[in-house]
Design an enzyme around this catalytic site. Sequence first.
Site, PDB file in Angstrom:
ATOM      1  N   SER A  12       0.833  -1.217   0.000  1.00 11.70           N
ATOM      2  CA  SER A  12       0.000   0.000   0.000  1.00 11.70           C
ATOM      3  C   SER A  12       0.861   1.259   0.000  1.00 11.70           C
ATOM      4  O   SER A  12       0.470   2.278  -0.572  1.00 11.70           O
ATOM      5  CB  SER A  12      -0.972  -0.003   1.183  1.00 11.70           C
ATOM      6  OG  SER A  12      -0.308   0.207   2.403  1.00 11.70           O
ATOM      7  N   ASN A  13       2.034   1.205   0.615  1.00 10.70           N
ATOM      8  CA  ASN A  13       2.933   2.378   0.540  1.00 10.70           C
ATOM      9  C   ASN A  13       3.497   2.538  -0.872  1.00 10.70           C
ATOM     10  O   ASN A  13       3.684   3.660  -1.341  1.00 10.70           O
ATOM     11  CB  ASN A  13       4.057   2.262   1.569  1.00 10.70           C
ATOM     12  CG  ASN A  13       3.602   2.741   2.935  1.00 10.70           C
ATOM     13  OD1 ASN A  13       3.376   3.918   3.147  1.00 10.70           O
ATOM     14  ND2 ASN A  13       3.435   1.802   3.854  1.00 10.70           N
ATOM     15  N   ARG A  60      22.856 -13.911   5.223  1.00 15.97           N
ATOM     16  CA  ARG A  60      22.367 -12.545   4.998  1.00 15.97           C
ATOM     17  C   ARG A  60      23.247 -11.831   3.983  1.00 15.97           C
ATOM     18  O   ARG A  60      22.772 -11.087   3.131  1.00 15.97           O
ATOM     19  CB  ARG A  60      22.377 -11.751   6.306  1.00 15.97           C
ATOM     20  CG  ARG A  60      21.217 -12.046   7.202  1.00 15.97           C
ATOM     21  CD  ARG A  60      21.097 -11.006   8.318  1.00 15.97           C
ATOM     22  NE  ARG A  60      20.155 -11.478   9.318  1.00 15.97           N
ATOM     23  CZ  ARG A  60      18.834 -11.343   9.241  1.00 15.97           C
ATOM     24  NH1 ARG A  60      18.286 -10.746   8.209  1.00 15.97           N
ATOM     25  NH2 ARG A  60      18.046 -11.815  10.190  1.00 15.97           N
ATOM     26  N   MET A  85      10.647  -6.304   5.039  1.00 17.53           N
ATOM     27  CA  MET A  85      10.718  -6.857   6.388  1.00 17.53           C
ATOM     28  C   MET A  85      11.950  -7.725   6.620  1.00 17.53           C
ATOM     29  O   MET A  85      11.890  -8.733   7.323  1.00 17.53           O
ATOM     30  CB  MET A  85       9.433  -7.648   6.681  1.00 17.53           C
ATOM     31  CG  MET A  85       8.165  -6.841   6.526  1.00 17.53           C
ATOM     32  SD  MET A  85       8.102  -5.363   7.578  1.00 17.53           S
ATOM     33  CE  MET A  85       7.667  -6.114   9.128  1.00 17.53           C
ATOM     34  N   ARG A  86      13.087  -7.330   6.050  1.00 18.50           N
ATOM     35  CA  ARG A  86      14.343  -8.036   6.298  1.00 18.50           C
ATOM     36  C   ARG A  86      15.349  -7.078   6.925  1.00 18.50           C
ATOM     37  O   ARG A  86      15.411  -5.893   6.539  1.00 18.50           O
ATOM     38  CB  ARG A  86      14.962  -8.567   4.992  1.00 18.50           C
ATOM     39  CG  ARG A  86      14.130  -9.570   4.260  1.00 18.50           C
ATOM     40  CD  ARG A  86      13.948 -10.868   5.004  1.00 18.50           C
ATOM     41  NE  ARG A  86      15.199 -11.570   5.260  1.00 18.50           N
ATOM     42  CZ  ARG A  86      15.274 -12.657   6.014  1.00 18.50           C
ATOM     43  NH1 ARG A  86      14.194 -13.138   6.604  1.00 18.50           N
ATOM     44  NH2 ARG A  86      16.423 -13.253   6.195  1.00 18.50           N
ATOM     45  N   ILE A  87      16.131  -7.600   7.851  1.00 17.84           N
ATOM     46  CA  ILE A  87      17.230  -6.811   8.414  1.00 17.84           C
ATOM     47  C   ILE A  87      18.375  -6.852   7.417  1.00 17.84           C
ATOM     48  O   ILE A  87      18.735  -7.920   6.902  1.00 17.84           O
ATOM     49  CB  ILE A  87      17.647  -7.377   9.780  1.00 17.84           C
ATOM     50  CG1 ILE A  87      16.513  -7.134  10.784  1.00 17.84           C
ATOM     51  CG2 ILE A  87      18.954  -6.750  10.256  1.00 17.84           C
ATOM     52  CD1 ILE A  87      16.730  -7.765  12.135  1.00 17.84           C
ATOM     53  N   HIS A 104       8.644   3.429   8.865  1.00 15.55           N
ATOM     54  CA  HIS A 104       8.471   2.576  10.044  1.00 15.55           C
ATOM     55  C   HIS A 104       7.182   2.982  10.770  1.00 15.55           C
ATOM     56  O   HIS A 104       6.947   4.180  10.988  1.00 15.55           O
ATOM     57  CB  HIS A 104       9.679   2.721  10.986  1.00 15.55           C
ATOM     58  CG  HIS A 104       9.575   1.832  12.179  1.00 15.55           C
ATOM     59  ND1 HIS A 104       9.820   0.474  12.133  1.00 15.55           N
ATOM     60  CD2 HIS A 104       9.199   2.101  13.455  1.00 15.55           C
ATOM     61  CE1 HIS A 104       9.611  -0.049  13.330  1.00 15.55           C
ATOM     62  NE2 HIS A 104       9.237   0.917  14.151  1.00 15.55           N
ATOM     63  N   LEU A 139      19.257  -0.886  13.544  1.00 20.02           N
ATOM     64  CA  LEU A 139      17.873  -1.059  13.098  1.00 20.02           C
ATOM     65  C   LEU A 139      16.965   0.092  13.565  1.00 20.02           C
ATOM     66  O   LEU A 139      16.898   0.391  14.756  1.00 20.02           O
ATOM     67  CB  LEU A 139      17.333  -2.397  13.638  1.00 20.02           C
ATOM     68  CG  LEU A 139      15.908  -2.760  13.216  1.00 20.02           C
ATOM     69  CD1 LEU A 139      15.863  -3.100  11.734  1.00 20.02           C
ATOM     70  CD2 LEU A 139      15.376  -3.906  14.056  1.00 20.02           C
TER      71      LEU A 139
HETATM   72  C1  GAR Z   1       3.730  -0.595   6.760  1.00 18.40           C
HETATM   73  O1  GAR Z   1       2.912  -0.316   7.862  1.00 18.40           O
HETATM   74  C2  GAR Z   1       5.170  -0.244   7.074  1.00 18.40           C
HETATM   75  O2  GAR Z   1       5.309   0.889   7.895  1.00 18.40           O
HETATM   76  C3  GAR Z   1       5.628  -1.482   7.791  1.00 18.40           C
HETATM   77  O3  GAR Z   1       5.058  -2.542   7.068  1.00 18.40           O
HETATM   78  C4  GAR Z   1       3.816  -2.097   6.510  1.00 18.40           C
HETATM   79  C5  GAR Z   1       3.832  -2.423   5.041  1.00 18.40           C
HETATM   80  O4  GAR Z   1       2.586  -2.158   4.457  1.00 18.40           O
HETATM   81  N1  GAR Z   1       7.054  -1.572   7.829  1.00 18.40           N
HETATM   82  C6  GAR Z   1       7.730  -2.106   8.830  1.00 18.40           C
HETATM   83  O5  GAR Z   1       7.205  -2.583   9.811  1.00 18.40           O
HETATM   84  C7  GAR Z   1       9.240  -2.071   8.660  1.00 18.40           C
HETATM   85  N2  GAR Z   1       9.885  -2.562   9.836  1.00 18.40           N
HETATM   86  P1  GAR Z   1       2.457  -2.023   2.894  1.00 18.40           P
HETATM   87  O6  GAR Z   1       3.096  -3.264   2.287  1.00 18.40           O
HETATM   88  O7  GAR Z   1       0.972  -1.989   2.653  1.00 18.40           O
HETATM   89  O8  GAR Z   1       3.146  -0.754   2.463  1.00 18.40           O
END
Ligand code: GAR
Length: 198
Positions: A12-13, A60, A85-87, A104, A139
Site C-alpha cells: 500500500s505504501n 544474509r 521486512m528483512r534486516i 516505520h 535497526l
Molecule cells: C507498513 O505499515 C510499514 O510501515 C511497515 O510494514 C507495513 C507495510 O505495508 N514496515 C515495517 O514494519 C518495517 N519494519 P504495505 O506493504 O501496505 O506498504
Amino acid sequence: MNIVVLISGRGSNLAALLEAKLPATVAAVISNKADAAGLALARAHGIPALVVAHRDYGSRAAFDAALAAAIDRHAPALVVLAGFMRILTPGFVGRYAGRLINIHPSLLPSFTGLDTHRRALEAGVKIHGCTVHFVTPELDHGPIIAQAAVPVLEDDTEVTLAARVLAEEHRILPQAVRWFAQGRLVIVDGRVRVADEL
Ligand code: GAR
C-alpha cells in the site's frame, strides 16, 4: 531520477508512491517474497517487478549481495524500503548510505522492530504514528526525515490503530521522497534539515 522500491507484502505504501506523481520514476520493485501483493500492483503499472527470495541464499551477506546486484541494474538515486521486512547487513546499508530510506510504523525512537501497534497499545501511549528515516546500520535508528502523529483512542484495537497510522504513512512517505528528489534533504550532525524550495 530513478528509484527502486523494496517490499515484502501488501504494497500500500508502494501504491501511495505511484499515485503521488513524484518527480522520479519507480524503475523497479523488488520483493524478498514471491507472493507479495505489491508485485502485481507494480506489474499493473508496467514496472519491472522482481523477486529476490531470501530463502534461496545461505546467509544474509549472500542475500544482500544478490539484492544489491538486482537494485544496481536500475541505477537508482534512491532506494525506498516500503514495508520491506528483512534486516539488512551493514555492508548493504553502507553501499546505499544517504540514499536508502525506510518507513516505520511508530514514532521513532519509540517502538523499533516489530508489532509496533500492539506494543503502543500495551504501553498505553496516547500518541502513536510513523516515521520516514534514512537507514543506518542500527535497526530503525537513522536520521529522521518526516513523522506524523495520530491519537490513540480508548477503544482502539491493533487493526484500527494500524489503519489510522497507515493513512499517515501514505502521506509522509511520498512527501519524503519528493523532498529527496528535489535535493532538499541535508543531514547535519545526524539530523535532517529540509532546505527551502528553490
Ligand atoms: C507498513 O505499515 C510499514 O510501515 C511497515 O510494514 C507495513 C507495510 O505495508 N514496515 C515495517 O514494519 C518495517 N519494519 P504495505 O506493504 O501496505 O506498504
